[in-house]
Design a protein around this motif. Structure first.
Motif, PDB file in Angstrom:
ATOM      1  N   TYR A  71     -13.756  -0.306  -0.617  1.00 32.97           N
ATOM      2  CA  TYR A  71     -14.004   0.371   0.231  1.00 32.97           C
ATOM      3  C   TYR A  71     -15.124   1.310   0.693  1.00 32.97           C
ATOM      4  O   TYR A  71     -15.287   1.985   1.014  1.00 32.97           O
ATOM      5  CB  TYR A  71     -12.900   1.364  -1.276  1.00 32.97           C
ATOM      6  CG  TYR A  71     -11.400   1.444  -1.456  1.00 32.97           C
ATOM      7  CD1 TYR A  71     -10.692   0.394  -1.201  1.00 32.97           C
ATOM      8  CD2 TYR A  71     -11.597   1.565  -3.427  1.00 32.97           C
ATOM      9  CE1 TYR A  71     -10.091   0.343  -1.742  1.00 32.97           C
ATOM     10  CE2 TYR A  71     -10.424   0.507  -3.968  1.00 32.97           C
ATOM     11  CZ  TYR A  71      -9.270   0.643  -2.958  1.00 32.97           C
ATOM     12  OH  TYR A  71      -8.154  -0.385  -3.111  1.00 32.97           O
ATOM     13  N   MET A  77      -3.923   3.716   6.267  1.00 28.97           N
ATOM     14  CA  MET A  77      -5.128   4.805   6.504  1.00 28.97           C
ATOM     15  C   MET A  77      -4.973   5.651   7.846  1.00 28.97           C
ATOM     16  O   MET A  77      -4.991   6.704   7.779  1.00 28.97           O
ATOM     17  CB  MET A  77      -6.732   4.177   6.506  1.00 28.97           C
ATOM     18  CG  MET A  77      -7.453   4.148   4.932  1.00 28.97           C
ATOM     19  SD  MET A  77      -9.448   3.259   4.971  1.00 28.97           S
ATOM     20  CE  MET A  77     -10.231   4.121   5.635  1.00 28.97           C
ATOM     21  N   GLY A  94      -5.536  -7.364   0.850  1.00 31.74           N
ATOM     22  CA  GLY A  94      -5.609  -6.259   0.546  1.00 31.74           C
ATOM     23  C   GLY A  94      -6.439  -5.837   1.658  1.00 31.74           C
ATOM     24  O   GLY A  94      -6.107  -4.006   1.897  1.00 31.74           O
ATOM     25  N   ARG A  95      -7.248  -5.650   2.585  1.00 36.89           N
ATOM     26  CA  ARG A  95      -8.255  -4.581   3.246  1.00 36.89           C
ATOM     27  C   ARG A  95      -7.010  -4.043   4.394  1.00 36.89           C
ATOM     28  O   ARG A  95      -7.189  -3.466   4.880  1.00 36.89           O
ATOM     29  CB  ARG A  95      -9.222  -5.807   4.027  1.00 36.89           C
ATOM     30  CG  ARG A  95     -10.352  -4.960   4.875  1.00 36.89           C
ATOM     31  CD  ARG A  95     -10.779  -5.813   5.744  1.00 36.89           C
ATOM     32  NE  ARG A  95     -12.152  -4.932   6.065  1.00 36.89           N
ATOM     33  CZ  ARG A  95     -13.346  -4.284   5.942  1.00 36.89           C
ATOM     34  NH1 ARG A  95     -13.434  -4.687   4.479  1.00 36.89           N
ATOM     35  NH2 ARG A  95     -14.209  -3.962   6.714  1.00 36.89           N
ATOM     36  N   VAL A 108      -2.838   0.050  -4.068  1.00 37.00           N
ATOM     37  CA  VAL A 108      -2.516  -0.885  -3.443  1.00 37.00           C
ATOM     38  C   VAL A 108      -3.425  -2.439  -4.147  1.00 37.00           C
ATOM     39  O   VAL A 108      -3.439  -2.621  -4.967  1.00 37.00           O
ATOM     40  CB  VAL A 108      -4.031  -1.483  -2.421  1.00 37.00           C
ATOM     41  CG1 VAL A 108      -4.331  -2.524  -1.712  1.00 37.00           C
ATOM     42  CG2 VAL A 108      -4.245  -0.085  -1.419  1.00 37.00           C
ATOM     43  N   THR A 118      -4.875  -1.048   3.251  1.00 36.46           N
ATOM     44  CA  THR A 118      -5.832  -0.509   3.028  1.00 36.46           C
ATOM     45  C   THR A 118      -5.269   0.520   4.792  1.00 36.46           C
ATOM     46  O   THR A 118      -5.553   1.677   4.651  1.00 36.46           O
ATOM     47  CB  THR A 118      -7.053  -0.747   2.511  1.00 36.46           C
ATOM     48  OG1 THR A 118      -7.106  -1.370   0.880  1.00 36.46           O
ATOM     49  CG2 THR A 118      -7.395   0.611   2.231  1.00 36.46           C
ATOM     50  N   LEU A 178      -9.399   7.839  -2.888  1.00 34.37           N
ATOM     51  CA  LEU A 178      -8.961   7.148  -3.756  1.00 34.37           C
ATOM     52  C   LEU A 178      -9.016   6.841  -5.200  1.00 34.37           C
ATOM     53  O   LEU A 178     -10.497   8.125  -5.177  1.00 34.37           O
ATOM     54  CB  LEU A 178      -8.955   5.777  -3.324  1.00 34.37           C
ATOM     55  CG  LEU A 178      -9.572   5.325  -2.759  1.00 34.37           C
ATOM     56  CD1 LEU A 178     -10.860   4.393  -3.897  1.00 34.37           C
ATOM     57  CD2 LEU A 178     -10.059   4.569  -1.581  1.00 34.37           C
ATOM     58  N   HIS A 204       0.935  -1.358  -0.119  1.00 31.57           N
ATOM     59  CA  HIS A 204      -0.032   0.130   0.050  1.00 31.57           C
ATOM     60  C   HIS A 204       1.142   1.154  -0.070  1.00 31.57           C
ATOM     61  O   HIS A 204       1.628   1.743   1.155  1.00 31.57           O
ATOM     62  CB  HIS A 204      -0.824  -0.070   1.162  1.00 31.57           C
ATOM     63  CG  HIS A 204      -1.652   1.711   0.930  1.00 31.57           C
ATOM     64  ND1 HIS A 204      -2.491   1.502   2.651  1.00 31.57           N
ATOM     65  CD2 HIS A 204      -2.407   2.462   0.455  1.00 31.57           C
ATOM     66  CE1 HIS A 204      -3.122   2.435   2.130  1.00 31.57           C
ATOM     67  NE2 HIS A 204      -2.777   2.896   1.054  1.00 31.57           N
ATOM     68  N   VAL A 214      -5.248   7.022  -0.843  1.00 32.67           N
ATOM     69  CA  VAL A 214      -5.046   5.560  -1.412  1.00 32.67           C
ATOM     70  C   VAL A 214      -4.028   5.898  -2.532  1.00 32.67           C
ATOM     71  O   VAL A 214      -5.025   5.325  -3.529  1.00 32.67           O
ATOM     72  CB  VAL A 214      -5.972   4.733  -0.308  1.00 32.67           C
ATOM     73  CG1 VAL A 214      -5.863   2.770  -0.887  1.00 32.67           C
ATOM     74  CG2 VAL A 214      -6.690   4.680   0.845  1.00 32.67           C
ATOM     75  N   THR A 272       0.992   5.273  -0.094  1.00 31.87           N
ATOM     76  CA  THR A 272       0.284   5.847   0.041  1.00 31.87           C
ATOM     77  C   THR A 272       0.972   7.603  -0.303  1.00 31.87           C
ATOM     78  O   THR A 272       1.604   7.504  -0.580  1.00 31.87           O
ATOM     79  CB  THR A 272      -0.120   6.345   2.358  1.00 31.87           C
ATOM     80  OG1 THR A 272       1.459   6.881   2.540  1.00 31.87           O
ATOM     81  CG2 THR A 272      -1.145   5.206   2.396  1.00 31.87           C
TER      82      THR A 272
END
Length: 290
Positions: free
Chosen positions: A273, A247, A239-240, A227, A243, A260, A199, A224, A201
């Motif tokens: 999302y 954040m 992935g979650r 990712v 993310t 994003l 990820h 974001v 940012t």
């Protein structure tokens, strides 16, 4: 760049993508074309043609200075790009789904073929704790060490993505030169000694803004940025978790909002999302000429 800044201030959205702005600052593919429109001795418009997609054909972007609009300059730039495309199907990005862009595209014979959503959410609302499998470790990007492994992972993670999956080491190197680049906000997940996901940012504001635009007068906001998860590692919530890690980092930097971009057709990503509190705010549109 001053023309782009004036258009950004007038429209509230940068008219050019980060890719084109990097080309302007540092140079890029020598096959790319840059078209300047001069009116009464002043630079009134700019267009960029990117020829790099051998399957879909060239893509373009354009901008008209706010003081020179309503005089047919947009149509002139579109015709110039069509001429530069030399008979190949031409695609045009419009940043912000504005009625003016839609009218220009329709009048020039373009059809809408793709949309990119901008989504955002407040960072003042709760951001849950990320949960990783026991055999996954997370660390931050190390400049001078992780470039080539990351480029390889990005290529595999976005093999079906028309832009992101084509990034090269040079694309990464250019972004490392940007003021907004922050390795502390670039998270890598490893499993068994190999990169499994990431990820990256980004923070807009001050010296930067969305897609690299002018940031003065804009509230700082996190993004974001990218990712990605190795195709062999998908389905386990990586992935979650990544993310959420990004954040929480952006919130720790004192930011109150995060945004994003996601392809309108990428329903699984949009659902992810939305489950994290993001909502659709704006749209970038791609048009194609036959």
């Amino acid at each position: 760049m001053r023309l782009v800044e004036a258009a950004t201030d007038a429209d509230g959205v940068s008219p050019l993508s980060e890719h084109v702005r990097l080309h302007l600052r540092y140079g890029g593919d020598p096959r790319a074309r840059n078209v300047l429109l001069v009116s009464a001795g002043e630079l009134a418009g700019y267009a960029h043609l990117d020829p790099t997609d051998p399957v879909e054909g060239p893509s373009g972007e354009l901008v008209i200075h706010p003081a020179h609009r309503g005089q047919g300059h947009g149509t002139a730039l579109v015709q110039a790009l069509l001429a530069e495309a030399d008979g190949q199907p031409l695609r045009l990005w419009a940043h912000g789904d504005t009625p003016a862009a839609a009218r220009l595209a329709e009048a020039a014979g373009f059809e809408r073929i793709r949309a990119l959503w901008q989504m955002d959410r407040s960072l003042l609302a709760p951001v849950e704790e990320p949960r990783y499998p026991d055999d996954v470790t997370v660390r931050t990007f190390v400049v001078g060490q992780d470039e080539d492994p990351w480029v390889d992972l990005n290529r595999r993670a976005f093999a079906r993505h028309p832009e992101q999956g084509a990034w090269t080491r040079e694309d990464l190197d250019l972004r490392e030169r940007e003021k907004w680049f922050d390795p502390d906000g670039f998270f890598l997940a490893e499993r068994g000694g190999r990169l499994a996901g990431f990820h990256w940012t980004k923070i807009h504001g001050g010296d930067s803004a969305p897609h690299g635009g002018a940031g003065h007068g804009h509230e700082s906001i996190g993004e974001v940025y990218v990712v990605g998860v190795d195709p062999d590692q998908r389905g386990g919530g990586l992935g979650r978790a990544l993310t959420l890690t990004g954040m929480r980092y952006l919130r720790s930097r004192g930011l109150v909002r995060v945004m994003l971009y996601v392809d309108e057709a990428n329903t699984p990503a949009i659902r992810l999302y939305e489950s994290l509190g993001f909502a659709h705010r704006d749209t970038d549109v791609m048009f194609r000429h036959p």
